[in-house]
Design an enzyme around this catalytic site. Structure first.
Site, PDB file in Angstrom:
ATOM      1  CG  ASN A  80       2.916 -23.956 -19.636  1.00  0.00           C
ATOM      2  OD1 ASN A  80       3.711 -24.732 -19.114  1.00  0.00           O
ATOM      3  ND2 ASN A  80       1.639 -23.955 -19.366  1.00  0.00           N
ATOM      4  NE  ARG A  81       7.596 -25.953 -16.116  1.00  0.00           N
ATOM      5  CZ  ARG A  81       6.475 -25.615 -15.476  1.00  0.00           C
ATOM      6  NH1 ARG A  81       5.303 -25.729 -16.081  1.00  0.00           N
ATOM      7  NH2 ARG A  81       6.518 -25.159 -14.245  1.00  0.00           N
ATOM      8  CG  HIS A 106       6.186 -18.330 -17.377  1.00  0.00           C
ATOM      9  ND1 HIS A 106       5.197 -18.935 -18.107  1.00  0.00           N
ATOM     10  CD2 HIS A 106       5.822 -18.475 -16.077  1.00  0.00           C
ATOM     11  CE1 HIS A 106       4.282 -19.415 -17.279  1.00  0.00           C
ATOM     12  NE2 HIS A 106       4.635 -19.159 -16.048  1.00  0.00           N
ATOM     13  CG  HIS A 175       1.258 -16.288 -14.206  1.00  0.00           C
ATOM     14  ND1 HIS A 175       1.277 -16.598 -12.868  1.00  0.00           N
ATOM     15  CD2 HIS A 175       1.678 -17.392 -14.852  1.00  0.00           C
ATOM     16  CE1 HIS A 175       1.709 -17.846 -12.725  1.00  0.00           C
ATOM     17  NE2 HIS A 175       1.953 -18.352 -13.912  1.00  0.00           N
ATOM     18  CE1 TYR A 177       1.004 -16.243  -9.677  1.00  0.00           C
ATOM     19  CE2 TYR A 177       0.553 -18.056  -8.178  1.00  0.00           C
ATOM     20  CZ  TYR A 177       1.366 -17.453  -9.108  1.00  0.00           C
ATOM     21  OH  TYR A 177       2.534 -18.059  -9.472  1.00  0.00           O
ATOM     22  CG  ASP A 242       1.629 -26.290 -12.966  1.00  0.00           C
ATOM     23  OD1 ASP A 242       1.099 -25.509 -13.783  1.00  0.00           O
ATOM     24  OD2 ASP A 242       2.834 -26.254 -12.673  1.00  0.00           O
ATOM     25  CD  GLN A 281      -0.593 -25.217 -17.377  1.00  0.00           C
ATOM     26  OE1 GLN A 281      -0.805 -25.536 -18.554  1.00  0.00           O
ATOM     27  NE2 GLN A 281       0.270 -25.895 -16.637  1.00  0.00           N
ATOM     28  CD  GLU A 309      -0.813 -19.825 -15.851  1.00  0.00           C
ATOM     29  OE1 GLU A 309       0.137 -19.947 -16.614  1.00  0.00           O
ATOM     30  OE2 GLU A 309      -0.866 -20.396 -14.747  1.00  0.00           O
TER      31      GLU A 309
HETATM   32  C1  LIG Z   1      -6.159 -13.426 -17.396  1.00  0.00           C
HETATM   33  O1  LIG Z   1      -5.728 -14.084 -16.276  1.00  0.00           O
HETATM   34  C2  LIG Z   1      -6.720 -14.635 -15.479  1.00  0.00           C
HETATM   35  C3  LIG Z   1      -6.013 -15.327 -14.370  1.00  0.00           C
HETATM   36  O2  LIG Z   1      -5.001 -16.159 -14.853  1.00  0.00           O
HETATM   37  C4  LIG Z   1      -7.555 -15.622 -16.251  1.00  0.00           C
HETATM   38  O3  LIG Z   1      -8.632 -16.018 -15.457  1.00  0.00           O
HETATM   39  C5  LIG Z   1      -8.055 -14.997 -17.515  1.00  0.00           C
HETATM   40  O4  LIG Z   1      -8.596 -16.001 -18.326  1.00  0.00           O
HETATM   41  C6  LIG Z   1      -6.920 -14.374 -18.271  1.00  0.00           C
HETATM   42  N1  LIG Z   1      -7.469 -13.697 -19.397  1.00  0.00           N
HETATM   43  C7  LIG Z   1      -6.981 -13.830 -20.609  1.00  0.00           C
HETATM   44  C8  LIG Z   1      -7.721 -13.100 -21.680  1.00  0.00           C
HETATM   45  O5  LIG Z   1      -5.985 -14.483 -20.842  1.00  0.00           O
END
Ligand SMILES: *[C@@H]1O[C@H](CO)[C@@H](O)[C@H](O)[C@H]1NC(C)=O
Ligand SMILES: *[C@@H]1O[C@H](CO)[C@@H](O)[C@H](O)[C@H]1NC(C)=O
Ligand SMILES: *[C@@H]1O[C@H](CO)[C@@H](O)[C@H](O)[C@H]1NC(C)=O
Ligand SMILES: CC(=O)N[C@H]1CO[C@H](CO)[C@@H](O)[C@@H]1O
Length: 320
Positions: A80-81, A106, A175, A177, A242, A281, A309
């Site tokens: 993030n920022r 990032h 990250h 998608y 976002d 996020q 995220e």
């Molecule tokens: C990994 O990334 C996915 C998609 O952004 C998210 O759903 C999941 O919570 C993330 N897992 C962790 C442990 O950060």
């Protein structure tokens, strides 16, 4: 039983070889590459038994070398920022590279997503490790990081570990998608989402949280009960979601719990996200524009996918 396989994915001239690991359980198959620690595919069955790949990505290494949208990667040191790219720790001011308007995003110009990580097989998965040198991208201290992906039946766990020899901000996330209809489906309007957050962080024009923690009650950000995404996006101010959803205060003790659930009624697929982090996020791919050449020729238009995220609250280093 999870089967774990390893193969060569490609070669980055001057930087080394990139491996691809496959974790295969009876119901799900996950692929990870050592460049950026990226999740490149998650295949799961829908209600009629059809197998679909539900994460965005590329067919070849070249795609991941030019991965401007961070598909699937681990983002670090700080996801993030960070406002203005600067912060103070232990009485010293640090300036990071600016790579997103006036802010640092990032992990900088060459973040963890662009590094080749070392790999090691685990019982039901793979562990990837990286050493980020003192001063890397402007951050203080040498940081040793590891990320372990393990797959048990239909649960993919991601465990992060980081240790530094100076105080430094660290917030890792991945990250990925998703589109639960399949990575090449045109939009996510028919997905139903819920996020267990009583508050969210409003943002300014550059997407930095204003400092306010605003209750979701009575706003389009109230996702505590399941909401169909398409109609909700129409009443949301701005290009889409976002935003950081607040799961708990950043200082509170952290216990793993479910924070978000996304359901795609047509295929029957469900994604449940659990975390120990205080924020998540929720991003609806507002900045994709259909110009990417993705897997199997997919082009990935605006709002074709979503990210969840899990993370510390953004810009936390300047707001606590
Ligand atoms: C990994 O990334 C996915 C998609 O952004 C998210 O759903 C999941 O919570 C993330 N897992 C962790 C442990 O950060
Ligand atoms: C941290 O580790 C790096 C690499 O070993 C070293 O150069 C640096 O001096 C160490 N810093 C501290 C404060 O120990
Ligand atoms: C790199 O990615 C950008 C944005 O997705 C795209 O416009 C460009 O064509 C890509 N370049 C190469 C060499 O693939
Ligand atoms: C998990 C983790 O490393 N969280 C860190 C995120 O960054 C803040 C400072 O910005 C730290 O206080 C957290 O420990």
């Amino acid at each position: 039983m999870t089967e774990v396989r390893q193969e060569l994915f490609g070669e980055v001239p001057g930087q080394g070889t990139v491996e691809r690991w496959t974790l295969q359980s009876p119901s799900v198959s996950v692929q990870v590459i050592s460049l950026g620690c990226a999740i490149t595919s998650i295949k799961s069955r829908g209600r009629s038994g059809e197998l679909s790949d539900i994460v965005l990505g590329f067919d070849s290494l070249q795609g991941y070398l030019n991965n401007t949208r961070y598909f699937g990667v681990v983002v670090g040191r700080v996801a993030n920022r960070i406002a203005g790219g600067n912060f103070v720790v232990d009485g010293k001011e640090y300036q990071l590279a600016i790579n997103n308007g006036p802010n640092a995003l990032h992990g900088g110009l060459k973040g963890f997503d662009k590094a080749i990580w070392a790999t090691q097989a685990l019982d039901s998965g793979v562990k990837l490790t990286l050493t980020s040198p003192d001063g890397d991208e402007g951050y203080p201290g040498e940081l040793k990081v590891s990320v372990a992906y393990t797959l048990k039946e239909d649960t993919l766990s991601i465990q992060y570990y980081a240790c530094s020899n100076k105080t430094t901000p660290v917030n890792l996330t991945n990250h990925t998608y998703f589109n639960l209809a399949g990575h090449d489906a045109p939009d996510i309007y028919d997905h139903v989402v819920s996020i267990k957050a009583d508050a969210y962080l409003p943002v300014d024009d550059t997407m930095i949280p204003t400092g306010e923690v605003r209750p979701v009650e009575g706003t389009p950000f109230d996702l505590r009960s399941p909401v169909l995404i398409g109609p909700r996006l129409q009443v949301l101010p701005g290009p889409g979601f976002d935003h950081n959803f607040c799961l708990q205060s950043p200082g509170e003790p952290l216990e793993e719990r479910q924070c978000a659930r996304v359901h795609h009624p047509a295929s029957g697929r469900v994604l449940e996200v659990s975390t120990t982090q205080p924020g998540v996020q929720f991003y609806t791919a507002n900045f994709l524009d259909g110009t990417i050449s993705g897997k199997g020729g997919a082009t990935y238009p605006k709002r074709c996918s979503f990210c969840l995220e899990t993370q510390n609250w953004p810009d936390a280093v300047n707001k606590t």
